[in-house]
Design a protein around this motif. Structure first.
Motif, mmCIF file in Angstrom:
data_model
loop_
_atom_site.group_PDB
_atom_site.id
_atom_site.type_symbol
_atom_site.label_atom_id
_atom_site.label_comp_id
_atom_site.label_asym_id
_atom_site.label_seq_id
_atom_site.Cartn_x
_atom_site.Cartn_y
_atom_site.Cartn_z
ATOM 1 N N GLY A 182 -12.102 -42.199 38.568
ATOM 2 C CA GLY A 182 -12.962 -43.346 38.793
ATOM 3 C C GLY A 182 -12.488 -44.227 39.931
ATOM 4 N N GLU A 183 -11.263 -44.044 40.364
ATOM 5 C CA GLU A 183 -10.726 -44.810 41.484
ATOM 6 C C GLU A 183 -10.901 -44.091 42.816
ATOM 7 O OE1 GLU A 183 -6.704 -45.747 40.530
ATOM 8 O OE2 GLU A 183 -7.242 -47.144 38.921
ATOM 9 N N GLY A 184 -11.457 -42.886 42.782
ATOM 10 C CA GLY A 184 -11.665 -42.130 44.012
ATOM 11 C C GLY A 184 -10.814 -40.881 44.061
ATOM 12 N N ALA A 185 -10.651 -40.352 45.263
ATOM 13 C CA ALA A 185 -9.914 -39.100 45.467
ATOM 14 C C ALA A 185 -8.469 -39.404 45.847
ATOM 15 C CB ALA A 185 -10.573 -38.273 46.564
ATOM 16 N N SER A 186 -7.535 -38.974 45.010
ATOM 17 C CA SER A 186 -6.120 -39.157 45.349
ATOM 18 C C SER A 186 -5.635 -38.067 46.295
ATOM 19 C CB SER A 186 -5.262 -39.165 44.079
ATOM 20 O OG SER A 186 -5.334 -37.915 43.409
ATOM 21 N N ARG A 187 -6.425 -37.034 46.459
ATOM 22 C CA ARG A 187 -6.146 -35.959 47.422
ATOM 23 C C ARG A 187 -7.427 -35.671 48.200
ATOM 24 N NH1 ARG A 187 -2.147 -37.468 45.744
ATOM 25 N NH2 ARG A 187 -0.365 -36.364 44.832
ATOM 26 N N LEU A 188 -7.288 -35.315 49.457
ATOM 27 C CA LEU A 188 -8.400 -34.865 50.301
ATOM 28 C C LEU A 188 -9.411 -35.961 50.611
ATOM 29 C CD1 LEU A 188 -9.044 -31.420 48.522
ATOM 30 C CD2 LEU A 188 -7.626 -31.826 50.544
ATOM 31 N N GLY A 189 -9.034 -37.225 50.469
ATOM 32 C CA GLY A 189 -9.940 -38.323 50.797
ATOM 33 C C GLY A 189 -10.197 -38.404 52.292
ATOM 34 N N ILE A 190 -11.273 -39.079 52.654
ATOM 35 C CA ILE A 190 -11.699 -39.136 54.054
ATOM 36 C C ILE A 190 -10.679 -39.845 54.933
ATOM 37 C CG2 ILE A 190 -12.953 -41.321 54.007
ATOM 38 C CD1 ILE A 190 -14.245 -38.042 55.572
ATOM 39 N N GLN A 191 -9.812 -40.675 54.354
ATOM 40 C CA GLN A 191 -8.848 -41.420 55.159
ATOM 41 C C GLN A 191 -7.811 -40.508 55.807
ATOM 42 O OE1 GLN A 191 -8.662 -41.240 51.888
ATOM 43 N NE2 GLN A 191 -6.530 -40.813 51.368
ATOM 44 N N ASN A 192 -7.729 -39.273 55.345
ATOM 45 C CA ASN A 192 -6.803 -38.320 55.962
ATOM 46 C C ASN A 192 -7.199 -37.981 57.393
ATOM 47 O OD1 ASN A 192 -4.753 -37.443 53.822
ATOM 48 N ND2 ASN A 192 -6.686 -37.255 52.709
#
Length: 372
Positions: A182-192
């Motif tokens: 529910g907090e988002g993606a801890s891996r592979l998020g767009i910020q990478n």
């Protein structure tokens, strides 16, 4: 088809994920009817995945190619040489924006995709004094609420996973889909994606096949991409970003653009959304063989929709994002760029398409710039 499954615990455990391909489970059959990308079209749920798809997976997968902890996928292919090719493509330094306008009025979402709302713009202050002297400085500020994929955007590699079974499914490179919470993606998020600057190539499939825009639901095959390459006069090289034009944006009646067939422009969001031309399973191998860094298109779905096979629902998403780790973009405005390329025969350019770095996001809006 069997797919790898990792434990339902987030984290880049290299040794664990390196052995994921040795541990498999069968995709369960789901008998109930459910709905897919378009709310009115049932998603086919086959009892088994065709072997032909498994063969494509084996030929395109990039799991482990850049190490067990990789979160960039094919964007790793963008190197100094690719960026220099982009710089060398600049002749007159003319910038062309490739993003759609973002507002409630300009929005392209019709509610077919759950929660994907158009931008909502709200003013939180209007000419509000910031000092004791009301004649001095005043600020106006605003906020915007929108879905990350509501307009021109990139999907992050966490956007798409195999399944949501007891183990939580699996993402690119073996990361567990349970790493998305529910907090988002801890891996592979767009910020990478810290930067996305490289040579871009426009593959104008519509113009290459001699039409103004592709037919609704037309499936783009590798031969169509070959024809667009012949028109462009340049082959994609490793690290290039390919932009595929179908002409579908004509349905949006954007300012300054002509109508279809010489008629007055008509904004038709249903025609833009469904049915739509798009990429096919066979094109995944085409991109993989050329080591394309990312692909974007001027449609809502990216892949042909309704899907090319009743046995596979949105297979290109799984191939690109989950198997290849190839970032994909939708709703790009390519018509003005296409006109410029056709006018002087230059189909390459320096592309800056760096997404807004929302931490943990499954995608992000972008206003790409093609510098020619």
């Amino acid at each position: 088809m069997r797919v790898p499954v990792g434990p339902g615990v987030p984290g880049p455990d290299a040794a664990r994920r390196a052995g994921l391909r040795q541990s498999y489970r069968q995709i369960p059959t789901v008998p109930e009817r459910r709905f897919g990308y378009n709310g009115g079209v049932p998603a086919p749920l086959p009892a088994s995945i065709p072997a032909s798809f498994a063969e494509v997976v084996a030929s395109v997968t990039n799991w482990g190619r850049w190490g067990p902890d990789d979160q960039l996928g094919t964007l790793n292919l963008i190197d100094d040489a690719a960026r220099r090719r982009g710089l060398e493509a600049v002749v007159d330094a003319r910038p062309l924006p490739l993003g759609l306008p973002m507002s409630a009025a300009d929005g392209i979402q019709l509610g077919f995709i759950k929660g994907r709302i158009n931008p909502e713009h709200t003013m939180i202050s209007v000419n509000e004094p910031q000092s004791d002297d009301p004649e001095w400085i005043a600020f106006s500020e605003d906020i915007v609420t929108f879905a990350m994929q509501c307009a021109t955007h990139w999907d992050s590699l966490a956007h798409c996973s195999y399944g949501a079974g007891p183990d939580g499914g699996v993402l690119y490179n073996g990361y567990p889909a349970a790493s998305i919470t529910g907090e988002g993606a801890s891996r592979l998020g767009i910020q990478n994606i810290r930067t996305l600057v490289t040579r871009g190539i426009l593959l104008d499939v519509a113009r290459a096949t001699g039409v103004e825009l592709l037919a609704p639901g037309q499936a783009i095959q590798p031969a169509d991409l070959d024809a667009a390459v012949a028109l462009a006069g340049v082959e994609p090289e490793p690290g290039d970003v390919v932009l595929v034009r179908t002409g579908q944006a004509a349905h949006l009646a954007l300012p300054g653009r002509p109508g279809i067939g010489g008629a007055d422009p008509v904004r038709d969001l249903v025609a833009y959304t469904w049915p739509t031309p798009g990429l096919t399973v066979g094109t995944a191998s085409w991109f993989r063989q050329r080591d394309v860094a990312a692909v974007a298109i001027d449609t809502m779905v990216l892949e042909v929709y309704p899907c090319e096979s009743e046995d596979l629902f949105l297979p290109v998403h799984l191939l690109h994002l989950t198997e290849m780790g190839m970032t994909q973009g939708q709703n790009w405005f390519l018509d003005e760029l296409a006109d410029a390329c056709a006018a002087d025969g230059r189909y390459t350019f320096l592309l800056d398409a760096t997404p807004i770095p929302f931490t943990g996001a499954l995608g992000a809006p972008v206003n790409p710039i093609a510098l020619r």
